[in-house]
Write a protein that holds these residues in place. Structure first.
Motif, PDB file in Angstrom:
ATOM      1  N   GLY A  73       6.710 -51.303  10.372  1.00 30.98           N
ATOM      2  CA  GLY A  73       6.793 -51.467  11.818  1.00 30.98           C
ATOM      3  C   GLY A  73       8.173 -51.340  12.432  1.00 30.98           C
ATOM      4  O   GLY A  73       8.317 -51.455  13.650  1.00 30.98           O
ATOM      5  N   VAL A  74       9.190 -51.126  11.627  1.00 27.50           N
ATOM      6  CA  VAL A  74      10.540 -50.957  12.162  1.00 27.50           C
ATOM      7  C   VAL A  74      10.599 -49.613  12.895  1.00 27.50           C
ATOM      8  O   VAL A  74      10.086 -48.611  12.388  1.00 27.50           O
ATOM      9  CB  VAL A  74      11.591 -50.999  11.020  1.00 27.50           C
ATOM     10  CG1 VAL A  74      12.983 -50.729  11.533  1.00 27.50           C
ATOM     11  CG2 VAL A  74      11.527 -52.347  10.294  1.00 27.50           C
ATOM     12  N   PRO A  75      11.212 -49.582  14.081  1.00 24.82           N
ATOM     13  CA  PRO A  75      11.302 -48.302  14.799  1.00 24.82           C
ATOM     14  C   PRO A  75      12.009 -47.233  13.967  1.00 24.82           C
ATOM     15  O   PRO A  75      12.962 -47.519  13.234  1.00 24.82           O
ATOM     16  CB  PRO A  75      12.121 -48.641  16.049  1.00 24.82           C
ATOM     17  CG  PRO A  75      11.950 -50.111  16.232  1.00 24.82           C
ATOM     18  CD  PRO A  75      11.790 -50.678  14.841  1.00 24.82           C
ATOM     19  N   ALA A  76      11.538 -45.997  14.107  1.00 25.24           N
ATOM     20  CA  ALA A  76      12.110 -44.871  13.370  1.00 25.24           C
ATOM     21  C   ALA A  76      13.569 -44.679  13.743  1.00 25.24           C
ATOM     22  O   ALA A  76      13.970 -44.873  14.890  1.00 25.24           O
ATOM     23  CB  ALA A  76      11.318 -43.606  13.669  1.00 25.24           C
ATOM     24  N   GLY A  77      14.348 -44.309  12.761  1.00 24.38           N
ATOM     25  CA  GLY A  77      15.760 -44.037  12.981  1.00 24.38           C
ATOM     26  C   GLY A  77      16.377 -43.460  11.731  1.00 24.38           C
ATOM     27  O   GLY A  77      15.678 -42.976  10.842  1.00 24.38           O
ATOM     28  N   VAL A  78      17.684 -43.529  11.676  1.00 21.23           N
ATOM     29  CA  VAL A  78      18.416 -43.094  10.493  1.00 21.23           C
ATOM     30  C   VAL A  78      18.374 -44.244   9.489  1.00 21.23           C
ATOM     31  O   VAL A  78      18.439 -45.410   9.877  1.00 21.23           O
ATOM     32  CB  VAL A  78      19.876 -42.737  10.868  1.00 21.23           C
ATOM     33  CG1 VAL A  78      20.692 -42.372   9.648  1.00 21.23           C
ATOM     34  CG2 VAL A  78      19.891 -41.608  11.879  1.00 21.23           C
TER      35      VAL A  78
ATOM     36  N   THR B 263      10.818 -44.684  19.150  1.00 16.51           N
ATOM     37  CA  THR B 263      11.253 -44.776  20.540  1.00 16.51           C
ATOM     38  C   THR B 263      12.371 -43.794  20.868  1.00 16.51           C
ATOM     39  O   THR B 263      12.906 -43.823  21.968  1.00 16.51           O
ATOM     40  CB  THR B 263      11.732 -46.209  20.843  1.00 16.51           C
ATOM     41  OG1 THR B 263      12.799 -46.537  19.944  1.00 16.51           O
ATOM     42  CG2 THR B 263      10.605 -47.219  20.677  1.00 16.51           C
ATOM     43  N   ARG B 264      12.707 -42.916  19.934  1.00 22.16           N
ATOM     44  CA  ARG B 264      13.812 -41.983  20.163  1.00 22.16           C
ATOM     45  C   ARG B 264      13.453 -40.930  21.210  1.00 22.16           C
ATOM     46  O   ARG B 264      14.343 -40.401  21.865  1.00 22.16           O
ATOM     47  CB  ARG B 264      14.223 -41.305  18.857  1.00 22.16           C
ATOM     48  CG  ARG B 264      14.749 -42.284  17.817  1.00 22.16           C
ATOM     49  CD  ARG B 264      14.968 -41.639  16.493  1.00 22.16           C
ATOM     50  NE  ARG B 264      13.683 -41.221  15.922  1.00 22.16           N
ATOM     51  CZ  ARG B 264      13.558 -40.555  14.790  1.00 22.16           C
ATOM     52  NH1 ARG B 264      14.630 -40.208  14.104  1.00 22.16           N
ATOM     53  NH2 ARG B 264      12.375 -40.219  14.331  1.00 22.16           N
ATOM     54  N   GLY B 265      12.181 -40.601  21.328  1.00 21.86           N
ATOM     55  CA  GLY B 265      11.726 -39.696  22.362  1.00 21.86           C
ATOM     56  C   GLY B 265      11.997 -38.221  22.131  1.00 21.86           C
ATOM     57  O   GLY B 265      11.592 -37.396  22.926  1.00 21.86           O
ATOM     58  N   ASN B 266      12.676 -37.880  21.056  1.00 18.83           N
ATOM     59  CA  ASN B 266      13.000 -36.473  20.814  1.00 18.83           C
ATOM     60  C   ASN B 266      12.245 -35.911  19.611  1.00 18.83           C
ATOM     61  O   ASN B 266      12.503 -34.795  19.195  1.00 18.83           O
ATOM     62  CB  ASN B 266      14.501 -36.290  20.603  1.00 18.83           C
ATOM     63  CG  ASN B 266      15.036 -37.090  19.423  1.00 18.83           C
ATOM     64  OD1 ASN B 266      14.328 -37.913  18.857  1.00 18.83           O
ATOM     65  ND2 ASN B 266      16.280 -36.865  19.062  1.00 18.83           N
ATOM     66  N   GLU B 267      11.345 -36.677  19.070  1.00 20.63           N
ATOM     67  CA  GLU B 267      10.606 -36.259  17.889  1.00 20.63           C
ATOM     68  C   GLU B 267       9.135 -36.044  18.250  1.00 20.63           C
ATOM     69  O   GLU B 267       8.613 -36.711  19.141  1.00 20.63           O
ATOM     70  CB  GLU B 267      10.689 -37.334  16.795  1.00 20.63           C
ATOM     71  CG  GLU B 267      12.094 -37.607  16.291  1.00 20.63           C
ATOM     72  CD  GLU B 267      12.662 -36.472  15.482  1.00 20.63           C
ATOM     73  OE1 GLU B 267      11.918 -35.837  14.719  1.00 20.63           O
ATOM     74  OE2 GLU B 267      13.870 -36.210  15.624  1.00 20.63           O
ATOM     75  N   PRO B 268       8.449 -35.132  17.581  1.00 24.09           N
ATOM     76  CA  PRO B 268       7.005 -35.019  17.814  1.00 24.09           C
ATOM     77  C   PRO B 268       6.302 -36.284  17.321  1.00 24.09           C
ATOM     78  O   PRO B 268       6.813 -36.988  16.448  1.00 24.09           O
ATOM     79  CB  PRO B 268       6.603 -33.810  16.977  1.00 24.09           C
ATOM     80  CG  PRO B 268       7.693 -33.639  15.976  1.00 24.09           C
ATOM     81  CD  PRO B 268       8.943 -34.211  16.583  1.00 24.09           C
ATOM     82  N   VAL B 269       5.164 -36.568  17.886  1.00 26.46           N
ATOM     83  CA  VAL B 269       4.398 -37.745  17.480  1.00 26.46           C
ATOM     84  C   VAL B 269       3.931 -37.555  16.039  1.00 26.46           C
ATOM     85  O   VAL B 269       3.350 -36.530  15.688  1.00 26.46           O
ATOM     86  CB  VAL B 269       3.197 -37.970  18.416  1.00 26.46           C
ATOM     87  CG1 VAL B 269       2.343 -39.130  17.925  1.00 26.46           C
ATOM     88  CG2 VAL B 269       3.684 -38.222  19.837  1.00 26.46           C
ATOM     89  N   THR B 270       4.243 -38.518  15.203  1.00 26.20           N
ATOM     90  CA  THR B 270       3.893 -38.480  13.787  1.00 26.20           C
ATOM     91  C   THR B 270       3.059 -39.714  13.455  1.00 26.20           C
ATOM     92  O   THR B 270       3.417 -40.824  13.856  1.00 26.20           O
ATOM     93  CB  THR B 270       5.172 -38.486  12.918  1.00 26.20           C
ATOM     94  OG1 THR B 270       5.974 -37.375  13.276  1.00 26.20           O
ATOM     95  CG2 THR B 270       4.847 -38.433  11.446  1.00 26.20           C
ATOM     96  N   THR B 271       1.980 -39.529  12.726  1.00 28.76           N
ATOM     97  CA  THR B 271       1.184 -40.675  12.285  1.00 28.76           C
ATOM     98  C   THR B 271       1.789 -41.225  10.993  1.00 28.76           C
ATOM     99  O   THR B 271       2.598 -40.568  10.339  1.00 28.76           O
ATOM    100  CB  THR B 271      -0.277 -40.277  12.030  1.00 28.76           C
ATOM    101  OG1 THR B 271      -0.330 -39.398  10.892  1.00 28.76           O
ATOM    102  CG2 THR B 271      -0.913 -39.629  13.256  1.00 28.76           C
TER     103      THR B 271
END
Length: 160
Positions: A69-74, A124-132
């Motif tokens: 559940g951690v938001p996507a990032g580096v 929440t980065r908004g620049n990536e396609p939606v990924t399941t």
């Protein structure tokens, strides 16, 4: 009929230490690398094997974070963590830690809620396609196979 978790777990464990369709599993490739080879960087090579293994490790942690559940990032440890000076004990520890982090990832996959596999990841980065979540893990497995191929090729280049 297999569940999504079972299919992804089987695919991951197969490429790590099973009999993948393309040849040698990742752990076998890594176990053939000496620490001298791991830190050698052929001319015109973007990365050495140690850098690639640390990259693979950090992205394993990032995928686990996302599944939790951690938001996507580096990745927390960075995209390409620097390996530092050559060190045999450090190399052995990284190979061992890589195996351990994958045991943890398999457990996260195994226990992931079945009804969430087709849900979009927390991004929440908004620049990536939606990924399941299912696409995340499947793509991650492909990422690891790609880098294992790099390790195999660099090992052949360095050792002849």
């Amino acid at each position: 009929m297999s569940t999504t978790a079972e299919k992804l777990e089987q695919k991951l464990t197969n490429v790590l230490y099973g009999e993948p369709w393309y040849g040698t599993p990742i752990y076998t490739i890594m176990e053939r690398v000496t620490f001298e080879t791991a830190f050698e960087k052929p001319s015109h090579s973007a990365h050495n094997i140690a850098e690639i293994v640390l990259h693979m490790f950090s992205w394993t942690e990032e995928v686990m974070d996302r599944l939790n559940g951690v938001p996507a990032g580096v990745p927390v440890s960075g995209d390409w963590p620097p390996p530092g000076a050559p060190d045999e004990e450090k190399w052995k520890l990284w190979v061992s830690d890589f195996k351990l982090v994958n045991v943890n990832l398999v457990n996260v996959i195994r226990n992931f809620p079945a009804d969430e596999w087709d849900q979009p990841i927390n991004d929440t980065r908004g620049n990536e396609p939606v990924t399941t979540y299912a696409e995340l893990v499947d793509g991650f497995i492909e990422h690891q196979v790609y880098h294992a191929g790099q390790i195999a090729l660099l090992t052949r280049i360095i050792n002849g």
